[in-house]
Design a protein around this motif. Sequence first.
Motif, mmCIF file in Angstrom:
data_model
loop_
_atom_site.group_PDB
_atom_site.id
_atom_site.type_symbol
_atom_site.label_atom_id
_atom_site.label_comp_id
_atom_site.label_asym_id
_atom_site.label_seq_id
_atom_site.Cartn_x
_atom_site.Cartn_y
_atom_site.Cartn_z
ATOM 1 N N ASP A 24 49.464 -64.766 18.855
ATOM 2 C CA ASP A 24 48.352 -64.448 19.738
ATOM 3 C C ASP A 24 47.102 -64.410 18.860
ATOM 4 O OD1 ASP A 24 47.948 -62.835 22.653
ATOM 5 O OD2 ASP A 24 46.450 -62.379 21.114
ATOM 6 N N GLN A 25 45.952 -64.794 19.406
ATOM 7 C CA GLN A 25 44.729 -64.746 18.600
ATOM 8 C C GLN A 25 44.365 -63.330 18.171
ATOM 9 O OE1 GLN A 25 41.619 -67.032 20.545
ATOM 10 N NE2 GLN A 25 42.153 -68.790 19.272
ATOM 11 N N ASP A 26 44.887 -62.332 18.855
ATOM 12 C CA ASP A 26 44.702 -60.939 18.444
ATOM 13 C C ASP A 26 45.730 -60.617 17.368
ATOM 14 O OD1 ASP A 26 44.231 -58.228 18.169
ATOM 15 O OD2 ASP A 26 45.240 -57.704 20.047
ATOM 16 N N THR A 27 45.526 -61.169 16.164
ATOM 17 C CA THR A 27 46.498 -60.959 15.092
ATOM 18 C C THR A 27 46.590 -59.495 14.671
ATOM 19 O OG1 THR A 27 44.828 -61.546 13.443
ATOM 20 C CG2 THR A 27 46.317 -63.304 14.185
ATOM 21 N N SER A 32 53.587 -57.171 12.534
ATOM 22 C CA SER A 32 53.735 -57.840 11.233
ATOM 23 C C SER A 32 53.233 -59.273 11.378
ATOM 24 C CB SER A 32 55.184 -57.807 10.749
ATOM 25 O OG SER A 32 56.051 -58.347 11.705
ATOM 26 N N PRO A 33 51.921 -59.462 11.173
ATOM 27 C CA PRO A 33 51.341 -60.788 11.350
ATOM 28 C C PRO A 33 52.011 -61.856 10.493
ATOM 29 C CG PRO A 33 49.620 -59.151 11.087
ATOM 30 C CD PRO A 33 50.925 -58.478 10.791
ATOM 31 N N ASN A 50 52.921 -60.268 20.127
ATOM 32 C CA ASN A 50 51.918 -61.235 19.644
ATOM 33 C C ASN A 50 52.439 -62.285 18.670
ATOM 34 O OD1 ASN A 50 49.973 -60.106 21.232
ATOM 35 N ND2 ASN A 50 48.836 -59.150 19.581
ATOM 36 N N ARG A 51 53.741 -62.442 18.533
ATOM 37 C CA ARG A 51 54.270 -63.374 17.537
ATOM 38 C C ARG A 51 55.633 -63.914 17.945
ATOM 39 N NH1 ARG A 51 55.759 -61.591 11.338
ATOM 40 N NH2 ARG A 51 57.299 -63.203 11.001
ATOM 41 N N GLU A 83 61.209 -62.986 25.681
ATOM 42 C CA GLU A 83 60.113 -62.300 26.355
ATOM 43 C C GLU A 83 59.197 -61.755 25.273
ATOM 44 O OE1 GLU A 83 60.144 -58.180 28.508
ATOM 45 O OE2 GLU A 83 60.823 -59.707 29.940
ATOM 46 N N LEU A 84 57.880 -61.850 25.500
ATOM 47 C CA LEU A 84 56.963 -61.320 24.513
ATOM 48 C C LEU A 84 55.716 -60.767 25.164
ATOM 49 C CD1 LEU A 84 54.798 -63.905 22.700
ATOM 50 C CD2 LEU A 84 56.392 -64.649 24.434
ATOM 51 N N GLU A 85 55.112 -59.833 24.460
ATOM 52 C CA GLU A 85 53.865 -59.200 24.880
ATOM 53 C C GLU A 85 52.724 -59.893 24.145
ATOM 54 O OE1 GLU A 85 51.623 -56.474 27.050
ATOM 55 O OE2 GLU A 85 53.799 -56.680 27.100
#
Length: 151
Positions: A24-27, A32-33, A50-51, A83-85
């Motif tokens: 996600d662009q909201d790293t 854990s980016p 986000n990953r 599934e991811l947020e």
Amino acid sequence: MSDAAEQALDDRIRVERGVFGLMDQDTAGCPSPWPQGAPPEDEEVWAQTNRVDFTSAAPDHYVTVRLEAWPEEPPVEGEAEVELELTSGVVELWSLTGGPSGRSLRVGPPGTYGLRVDCRRDDDRLMRYFQAPTSSAEGIEAYVLRFWPEQ
């Protein structure tokens, strides 16, 4: 049910050490980016907030990836489903050392999404790759990633 994606993006990313990712662009919203942490060894697709991490069939090559945003669950089946947020709803592919691909797709507003992954492998090219590895290899794998909002 709709029979087509609302939005789509065709991209290309380098697989390094057998993995590539999607963020996600909201790293900052990821625990854990990319490339921190690693997917479990037995997982080809692994999701967290986000990953998403993808394990490839070959260690170093380029893959093509089609990302599709669907308004509801797509009728097309995939090989894997997670599934991811997503906290921004805008995603982009990432390579291990090269970072983001520079192209992004808005899959929708922030929220929870289903993701179906379809990977097509060219076994002949994969076998040739392992006989004479080259980091410029292309055409070994092609992915289609279909996102839809979870209700």
